[in-house]
Design a protein around this motif. Structure first.
Motif, PDB file in Angstrom:
ATOM      1  N   ALA A 292       0.831  -1.208   0.000  1.00 51.21           N
ATOM      2  CA  ALA A 292       0.000   0.000   0.000  1.00 51.21           C
ATOM      3  C   ALA A 292       0.863   1.255   0.000  1.00 51.21           C
ATOM      4  CB  ALA A 292      -0.920   0.000   1.213  1.00 51.21           C
ATOM      5  N   PHE A 293       0.314   2.317  -0.599  1.00 50.06           N
ATOM      6  CA  PHE A 293       1.004   3.608  -0.572  1.00 50.06           C
ATOM      7  C   PHE A 293       1.304   4.033   0.865  1.00 50.06           C
ATOM      8  CE2 PHE A 293      -0.831   5.429  -4.806  1.00 50.06           C
ATOM      9  CZ  PHE A 293      -0.054   4.517  -5.497  1.00 50.06           C
ATOM     10  N   LYS A 294       0.336   3.828   1.725  1.00 45.85           N
ATOM     11  CA  LYS A 294       0.494   4.226   3.118  1.00 45.85           C
ATOM     12  C   LYS A 294      -0.169   3.197   4.010  1.00 45.85           C
ATOM     13  CE  LYS A 294      -3.642   7.180   2.942  1.00 45.85           C
ATOM     14  NZ  LYS A 294      -4.180   8.528   3.183  1.00 45.85           N
ATOM     15  N   GLY A 295       0.307   3.108   5.244  1.00 45.80           N
ATOM     16  CA  GLY A 295      -0.230   2.123   6.167  1.00 45.80           C
ATOM     17  C   GLY A 295       0.265   0.739   5.817  1.00 45.80           C
ATOM     18  N   GLY A 296      -0.324  -0.279   6.427  1.00 39.26           N
ATOM     19  CA  GLY A 296       0.070  -1.647   6.152  1.00 39.26           C
ATOM     20  C   GLY A 296       1.367  -2.001   6.854  1.00 39.26           C
ATOM     21  N   ASN A 297       1.856  -3.226   6.572  1.00 45.67           N
ATOM     22  CA  ASN A 297       3.087  -3.697   7.208  1.00 45.67           C
ATOM     23  C   ASN A 297       4.302  -2.876   6.791  1.00 45.67           C
ATOM     24  OD1 ASN A 297       1.667  -5.737   8.470  1.00 45.67           O
ATOM     25  ND2 ASN A 297       1.963  -7.176   6.794  1.00 45.67           N
ATOM     26  N   LEU A 298       4.309  -2.441   5.523  1.00 42.56           N
ATOM     27  CA  LEU A 298       5.416  -1.634   5.022  1.00 42.56           C
ATOM     28  C   LEU A 298       4.851  -0.299   4.573  1.00 42.56           C
ATOM     29  CD1 LEU A 298       8.385  -1.393   4.229  1.00 42.56           C
ATOM     30  CD2 LEU A 298       7.818  -2.391   2.022  1.00 42.56           C
ATOM     31  N   ASN A 299       5.080   0.728   5.357  1.00 43.88           N
ATOM     32  CA  ASN A 299       4.498   2.035   5.058  1.00 43.88           C
ATOM     33  C   ASN A 299       5.437   2.825   4.152  1.00 43.88           C
ATOM     34  OD1 ASN A 299       3.111   4.416   4.998  1.00 43.88           O
ATOM     35  ND2 ASN A 299       3.225   4.806   7.197  1.00 43.88           N
ATOM     36  N   LEU A 300       5.052   2.958   2.870  1.00 40.68           N
ATOM     37  CA  LEU A 300       5.872   3.727   1.942  1.00 40.68           C
ATOM     38  C   LEU A 300       5.761   5.226   2.189  1.00 40.68           C
ATOM     39  CD1 LEU A 300       5.168   1.782  -1.379  1.00 40.68           C
ATOM     40  CD2 LEU A 300       7.158   1.594   0.108  1.00 40.68           C
ATOM     41  N   GLY A 301       4.723   5.637   2.901  1.00 38.36           N
ATOM     42  CA  GLY A 301       4.572   7.058   3.220  1.00 38.36           C
ATOM     43  C   GLY A 301       4.081   7.904   2.066  1.00 38.36           C
ATOM     44  N   ILE A 302       3.474   7.262   1.050  1.00 43.73           N
ATOM     45  CA  ILE A 302       2.961   8.009  -0.105  1.00 43.73           C
ATOM     46  C   ILE A 302       1.514   8.399   0.191  1.00 43.73           C
ATOM     47  CG2 ILE A 302       2.526   7.912  -2.585  1.00 43.73           C
ATOM     48  CD1 ILE A 302       4.638   5.712  -2.751  1.00 43.73           C
ATOM     49  N   ASP A 303       1.301   9.629   0.644  1.00 43.67           N
ATOM     50  CA  ASP A 303      -0.035  10.060   1.049  1.00 43.67           C
ATOM     51  C   ASP A 303      -0.627  11.115   0.120  1.00 43.67           C
ATOM     52  OD1 ASP A 303       1.514  12.230   1.642  1.00 43.67           O
ATOM     53  OD2 ASP A 303       1.073  12.255   3.792  1.00 43.67           O
ATOM     54  N   GLY A 304       0.049  11.377  -0.998  1.00 42.00           N
ATOM     55  CA  GLY A 304      -0.469  12.355  -1.953  1.00 42.00           C
ATOM     56  C   GLY A 304      -0.023  13.774  -1.685  1.00 42.00           C
ATOM     57  N   THR A 305       0.643  14.013  -0.543  1.00 43.38           N
ATOM     58  CA  THR A 305       1.097  15.372  -0.221  1.00 43.38           C
ATOM     59  C   THR A 305       2.544  15.605  -0.657  1.00 43.38           C
ATOM     60  OG1 THR A 305       1.908  14.767   1.991  1.00 43.38           O
ATOM     61  CG2 THR A 305      -0.417  15.393   1.788  1.00 43.38           C
ATOM     62  N   LYS A 306       3.210  14.536  -1.114  1.00 45.73           N
ATOM     63  CA  LYS A 306       4.618  14.644  -1.499  1.00 45.73           C
ATOM     64  C   LYS A 306       4.844  13.994  -2.863  1.00 45.73           C
ATOM     65  CE  LYS A 306       6.179  14.188   3.321  1.00 45.73           C
ATOM     66  NZ  LYS A 306       4.849  13.936   3.905  1.00 45.73           N
ATOM     67  N   ASN A 307       5.817  14.514  -3.581  1.00 47.67           N
ATOM     68  CA  ASN A 307       6.292  13.825  -4.778  1.00 47.67           C
ATOM     69  C   ASN A 307       7.141  12.642  -4.332  1.00 47.67           C
ATOM     70  OD1 ASN A 307       5.224  15.671  -6.753  1.00 47.67           O
ATOM     71  ND2 ASN A 307       6.815  17.108  -6.133  1.00 47.67           N
ATOM     72  N   ALA A 308       7.056  11.553  -5.074  1.00 52.11           N
ATOM     73  CA  ALA A 308       7.776  10.340  -4.676  1.00 52.11           C
ATOM     74  C   ALA A 308       8.604   9.804  -5.839  1.00 52.11           C
ATOM     75  CB  ALA A 308       6.792   9.274  -4.190  1.00 52.11           C
ATOM     76  N   LEU A 309       9.724   9.188  -5.500  1.00 49.41           N
ATOM     77  CA  LEU A 309      10.579   8.506  -6.468  1.00 49.41           C
ATOM     78  C   LEU A 309      10.914   7.136  -5.898  1.00 49.41           C
ATOM     79  CD1 LEU A 309      12.425   8.353  -8.982  1.00 49.41           C
ATOM     80  CD2 LEU A 309      14.201   9.455  -7.622  1.00 49.41           C
TER      81      LEU A 309
END
Length: 577
Positions: A292-309
């Motif tokens: 998942a983008f956010k939450g879950g066992n591995l939180n990527l921290g992609i919440d739509g407020t930041k650009n991601a690479l």
């Protein structure tokens, strides 16, 4: 799936496989004689004759030198100052006899002997995966610091018998040479890995060269250089295992998921202001499955407020290096401002023209009309809580662009009625419900794999819907029909409805107070562009209804029902002779 820009393409150091230029070894020296054994020859400016010699007893000898006796198999003239030695057996020690004149006994012109040691066979080189910053070559352990390495792909190392060679040192790399391809020249090791002349390569340069060699799956040949007393060592073939293609990564912005495969690893960078970047020395981390983008066992921290690479690759194994890298750019979008919806026909957004349409009966199904060319997603939370990773978002398709008429044909997204108060439904009692709206994420670009993230969830607003009923403005409550007995009488009246939901439906007529021979019918309604409806009411009196004029005018009553709205109409029949 900007699979750089999956954001999905493979990254590798731009390395063009081709012969590498270098300064060739000297072929003629100012000295009387030189061996150039890496080129399997010798050069001389003094001696005019030569031959292969062997040490013998005095009686069998042709000449003596330094107290030893030698015999020459065949005396051969030196042509052009060069002696071809390529035919000699390199597995053995060799003796070369040299003379200024052909005769072995000429006064003041003694013959001399030069020796060549046998070829070394214990030299080993390899390109191999690093394990705990070490590799093993020829049974010997070599540390990373003694190699030219790319930590992700492997290390190039060499040993000479029982001796580990620190190939980063000038006194070592000057003694080793490499050849790429059958037609290329031999190149000194440091030059092959990006150094200049006899200088060590700059920091990070060998790593980039290795990346290029691995990208191409190159084969090279390595050996110890020939010296003035020894042949070049036995050649060793080294294969730079070809990197696998960059993996294909799919991004599902609607579900907020990225699909990884087993045996992959990743790096991620986030930036709320500008483009996201990843440091070169950032560590790789294991990843697999749907994340998942956010939450879950591995939180990527992609919440739509930041650009991601995100960088992804298949992990290295004992037999192959890590794959090429897929790089995915995920760009943020601005949040959407939402209006409160406490009545029928309300705007979902203040500027973007998303409108909720509610029918005359809530149970018939409301819908959202999108009059823009932008795709949105909505989430209705009946408990009023903010969405999380488990929230299912409903897609609101963009309207279609009718270029001929220069207008947008609105899209229609149906909403589900329910009394269970489950998410993404509405009901009669939904006072706690809130609606969240965001710009939809985009599909991965087919060229570079980049995506636009859904905009931040933003602030939810009240979502309380009410039935949106119209009303009859025609016919009037009381109507009059006039005519003669024994004749057919037909009278039409307008039906007008202030807000029509569905076009082409006839109102239902129910006669409650009947008059024999008199009927009432309604036509199908037509919906105007302003949302109003219109139709015709027909009252028909048959010829046989009245054989004589009634003393008191009869009255007929009927109900007219349309989209949940009912009206009672009384018709007075004035029938005369």
């Amino acid at each position: 799936m900007n699979f750089k820009k999956t954001m999905i393409k493979g990254m590798a150091f731009a390395f063009t496989l081709g012969c590498i230029g270098f300064v060739a070894p000297k072929t003629v020296s100012a000295a009387d004689f030189d061996f150039v054994l890496n080129l399997e020859k010798a050069t001389t400016t003094k001696y005019k004759f030569w031959g292969v010699a062997k040490e013998v007893d005095e009686k069998k000898s042709d000449f003596t030198s330094d107290g030893k006796y030698y015999k020459v198999d065949e005396v051969t003239p030196v042509e052009g100052g060069t002696i071809d030695l390529s035919f000699l057996n390199k597995k053995n020690n060799n003796l070369i006899a040299l003379g200024e004149v052909e005769s072995f006994t000429a006064a003041g012109k003694p013959w001399i002997v030069k020796s060549i040691n046998s070829q070394k066979t214990a030299f080993k080189a390899d390109f191999i995966k690093l394990e705990n910053d070490k590799v093993t070559v020829g049974g010997k352990e070599v540390t990373k610091a003694q190699t030219y390495s790319n930590g992700d792909l492997g290390a190039f190392a060499a040993v000479d018998g029982d001796s580990v060679l620190d190939i980063t040192k000038p006194e070592v790399f000057k003694t080793i040479e490499v050849k790429l391809g059958k037609t290329c020249d031999w190149v000194q090791l440091n030059q092959f890995f990006g150094g200049a002349a006899d200088a060590a390569p700059g920091e990070g340069i060998p790593s980039k060269v290795i990346a290029g060699l691995s990208q191409a799956g190159a084969d090279v040949v390595v050996r110890l250089k020939g010296t003035d007393t020894a042949w070049a060592s036995k050649e060793v073939k080294v294969k730079f295992t070809k990197q696998a293609k960059a993996p294909k990564i799919t991004v599902d912005t609607a579900k907020g998921m990225i699909n990884f495969k087993k045996g992959q690893e990743y790096k991620i960078g986030l930036n709320d202001a500008g483009a996201a970047t990843i440091a070169d020395d950032a560590n790789w981390a294991d990843i697999s499955g749907k994340v998942a983008f956010k939450g879950g066992n591995l939180n990527l921290g992609i919440d739509g407020t930041k650009n991601a690479l995100i960088q992804v690759r298949d992990k290295a194994t004992a037999k192959k290096p890590a794959s090429k890298i897929t790089e995915i750019v995920l760009s943020k979008q601005e949040a959407v401002t939402v209006e409160e919806l406490t009545k029928a026909g309300g705007l979902v957004t203040d500027k973007l023209d998303l409108v909720v349409k509610v029918p005359y009966d809530l149970k018939k199904g409301a819908y959202i009309e999108n009059k823009t060319k932008v795709e949105y997603e909505i989430a209705i939370k009946n408990d009023g809580k903010v969405p999380d990773a488990t929230t299912k978002w409903i897609k609101v398709k963009a309207g279609k662009d009718n270029k001929k008429k220069n207008e947008i044909i609105p899209s229609k997204t149906n909403l589900k009625y329910s009394t269970a108060k489950s998410d993404n439904t509405y009901g009669d009692d939904n006072s706690a419900a809130k609606i969240f709206v965001r710009l939809a994420g985009t599909k991965q670009d087919k060229v570079d794999g980049s995506v636009k993230l859904p905009s931040p969830d933003g602030e939810g607003k009240a979502f309380k819907l009410a039935a949106d009923k119209g009303e009859f403005t025609k016919p009037d409550d009381a109507l009059t029909v006039e005519g003669k007995i024994k004749s057919e009488i037909i009278k039409t009246e307008d039906i007008k409805f202030s807000k029509l939901f569905k076009d082409g439906v006839a109102p239902k007529i129910t006669v409650t107070d009947k008059v024999s021979g008199v009927t009432v019918k309604a036509s199908k309604m037509k919906k105007a562009t302003d949302g109003t409806g219109s139709g015709k009411l027909t009252i028909k009196v048959s010829k046989s209804a009245f054989k004589a004029a009634p003393t008191n005018a009869p009255k007929l009553k009927f109900k007219i029902l349309l989209e949940g709205v009912e009206k009672v109409v009384t018709v007075t029949l004035n029938i005369t002779k």
